[in-house]
Scaffold this motif. Structure first.
Motif, PDB file in Angstrom:
ATOM      1  N   SER A   4       0.829  -1.209   0.000  1.00 57.56           N
ATOM      2  CA  SER A   4       0.000   0.000   0.000  1.00 57.56           C
ATOM      3  C   SER A   4       0.862   1.257   0.000  1.00 57.56           C
ATOM      4  CB  SER A   4      -0.899   0.018   1.236  1.00 57.56           C
ATOM      5  OG  SER A   4      -0.115   0.115   2.420  1.00 57.56           O
ATOM      6  N   ALA A  32      -7.446   2.745   0.191  1.00 55.21           N
ATOM      7  CA  ALA A  32      -7.514   2.843  -1.269  1.00 55.21           C
ATOM      8  C   ALA A  32      -8.073   4.191  -1.713  1.00 55.21           C
ATOM      9  CB  ALA A  32      -8.366   1.704  -1.827  1.00 55.21           C
ATOM     10  N   LEU A  51      -5.506   7.163  -0.891  1.00 51.98           N
ATOM     11  CA  LEU A  51      -4.360   7.161  -1.801  1.00 51.98           C
ATOM     12  C   LEU A  51      -4.762   7.665  -3.188  1.00 51.98           C
ATOM     13  CD1 LEU A  51      -2.767   3.769  -0.741  1.00 51.98           C
ATOM     14  CD2 LEU A  51      -1.676   6.005  -0.540  1.00 51.98           C
ATOM     15  N   GLY A  52      -5.957   7.285  -3.626  1.00 49.36           N
ATOM     16  CA  GLY A  52      -6.459   7.824  -4.882  1.00 49.36           C
ATOM     17  C   GLY A  52      -6.623   9.332  -4.831  1.00 49.36           C
ATOM     18  N   TRP A  99      -1.323   6.429  -7.483  1.00 48.02           N
ATOM     19  CA  TRP A  99      -2.331   5.586  -8.150  1.00 48.02           C
ATOM     20  C   TRP A  99      -1.954   4.116  -8.036  1.00 48.02           C
ATOM     21  CZ3 TRP A  99      -6.933   6.925  -8.567  1.00 48.02           C
ATOM     22  CH2 TRP A  99      -7.357   8.164  -9.039  1.00 48.02           C
ATOM     23  N   ALA A 139      -2.777   3.009  -4.556  1.00 47.41           N
ATOM     24  CA  ALA A 139      -4.235   2.890  -4.391  1.00 47.41           C
ATOM     25  C   ALA A 139      -4.734   1.584  -5.011  1.00 47.41           C
ATOM     26  CB  ALA A 139      -4.930   4.086  -5.035  1.00 47.41           C
TER      27      ALA A 139
END
Length: 467
Positions: free
Chosen positions: A274, A336, A339-340, A423, A426
């Motif tokens: 991650s 997720a 991070l996006g 990306w 993510a």
């Protein structure tokens, strides 16, 4: 699931609980050194890169060389601790931390620095198995999540403390002084907590389950009585002996243990891909990329460390009530998304506060789920006879994944930029979520022996279905 495993003794005295928590706290200090030593490079990397005129690849090696040692230490630790015991190896690790700190601070070039950091990595790799394993082996089932979670708490405290130490050191001199000497003080500061850890370890007992494994039953009973009371120790002994005497438990690759090995390795790898340690190891450099000056970048790193600490405390409050699985799935989902968001901010050029907020949310989600649950789960899902070796395999995979992320980050940053990197992280978090939803069991409120029986029953059921 029915079992004859003992429940927590509800009448345990306050003094017994204090002793148990105190011993677990000392073992968890290994996590403090883990967090401190791995994250100290975040403040030093920019200065030593300038000092030694490093390329992106060599800058990555300066940060990731410690992780090569982690791979070696975690690979060897299981067999060594099974042979010599948990406590002697913990003491050896404390000494290695001090040696590494002194050698890193006095390094004359990037090669000597790499070797010095590798020595510290050996200690970290071993500690990352021994500390949570030791705590799991002394803890009653209803408190095991919180007590093993102390290890993750110690890691994040170590990270926060070293962020503060780095910030204080870099503020004491000019940029030229930091390039020449400041980073040396950052590395050398580890000597103090390493010495304290070594001294405190002298007062903790050997793991009672390891004593039972080596036939030292009387000593094991004394330790269990000291930490959990006589009722618990008398009920536990026959429950532990049964699985220990099963021949099938002697093989790491026996069919019954393939599923827990899969779960342990998957958790270990997923916790790293991650990108959490890219954020922790390179935080000031990331915030500089977002348009901040050096002082602001270091201050924002402290904010990241503080959030990490606060939400780890939240995890300790929830992990034995909400359970490991639920925390893991919810937290990975938030990872997720955040991070996006960070990738979007970098892509839009509206960085600054947006990047900080996105990464704060990411770190908070990791701290309340993946961070503590990984260490708790891999310390409890393996049978007693195999715990050292099986944890070695899982943690070796963890450090290998960590090395890949840490080594590649500077090169990816130079090649494709922060947007593409986040990306990628993510997408990795989304993939982890999908996998964990299928393979992760719930282990809260189960003794180590109940969990072992669970894997046996799953294997037996699988065999029946194939007939």
């Amino acid at each position: 699931m029915n079992s004859n495993a003992p429940n927590e003794i509800t009448g345990r005295s306050a003094s017994l609980r204090v002793q148990l928590v105190a011993v677990a706290f000392v073992a968890a200090l290994g996590g403090f050194l883990f967090g401190y030593d791995t994250a100290v490079v975040s403040g030093a990397i920019g200065f030593l890169t300038e000092n030694f005129h490093l390329s992106a690849g060599m800058s990555g090696w300066a940060a990731s060389s410690i992780l090569v040692g982690c791979i070696a230490g975690s690979g060897a630790c299981g067999a060594v601790s099974d042979r010599f015991g948990r406590k002697p190896v913990l003491l050896a690790c404390a000494a290695l931390f001090a040696v590494s700190a002194i050698a890193s601070a006095s390094a004359s070039d990037v090669s000597s620095l790499g070797w010095a950091r590798l020595i510290g990595g050996i200690a970290i790799g071993a500690i990352s198995i021994l500390s949570p394993m030791y705590i799991a082996e002394i803890s009653p089932e209803r408190e095991r999540g919180r007590l093993v979670g102390l290890y993750q708490l110690a890691i994040v405290v170590g990270i926060l403390v070293v962020f503060l130490v780095n910030w204080l050191i870099q503020g004491r001199g000019t940029h030229a002084w930091n390039v020449e000497s400041g980073w040396r003080w950052m590395f050398g500061s580890l000597v103090i907590p390493a010495g304290l850890f070594w001294l405190l370890l002298l007062f903790v007992p050997e793991s009672p389950r390891w004593l039972l494994l080596t036939g030292r039953t009387e000593e094991a009973m004394k330790v269990l009585e000291r930490l959990n009371g006589p009722g618990y120790s008398q009920n536990l002994l026959p429950v532990v002996r049964g699985p220990m005497e099963q021949a099938a438990a002697g093989e790491v690759w026996a069919p019954a243990w393939r599923r827990p090995l899969l779960v342990g390795v998957a958790l270990a790898v997923f916790s790293q891909i991650s990108g959490i340690n890219a954020v922790m190891y390179y935080a000031p450099e990331i915030f500089k990329s977002a348009g901040n000056n050096t002082g602001s970048a270091f201050a924002q790193s402290i904010a990241i460390g503080a959030v990490n600490l606060v939400f780890t405390l939240v995890a300790l409050a929830l992990v034995d009530r909400s359970g490991r699985r639920r925390l893991l799935l919810v937290g990975t989902s938030v990872q997720a998304v955040s991070l996006g968001a960070a990738a979007l901010y970098f892509g839009a050029g509206t960085q600054g506060a947006g990047v900080l907020i996105a990464l704060v949310v990411f770190v908070a989600a990791f701290a309340v789920s993946t961070g503590p649950v990984t260490w708790i789960a891999i310390s409890e899902i393996f049978p007693n006879r195999l715990r050292g070796r099986a944890m070695s395999l899982a943690v070796l995979c963890l450090w290998a994944a960590d090395w890949a992320v840490t080594q590649s980050f500077p090169m990816l940053k130079a090649a494709v930029g922060p947007e593409a990197i986040f990306w990628l992280y993510a997408g990795c978090s989304a993939f982890c979520l999908a996998c964990l939803a299928f393979i992760m069991p719930e282990t809260k409120n189960r003794s180590l022996e109940e969990i072992e029986a669970y894997w046996h029953s799953r294997h037996a059921t699988s065999l029946e279905r194939t007939r």
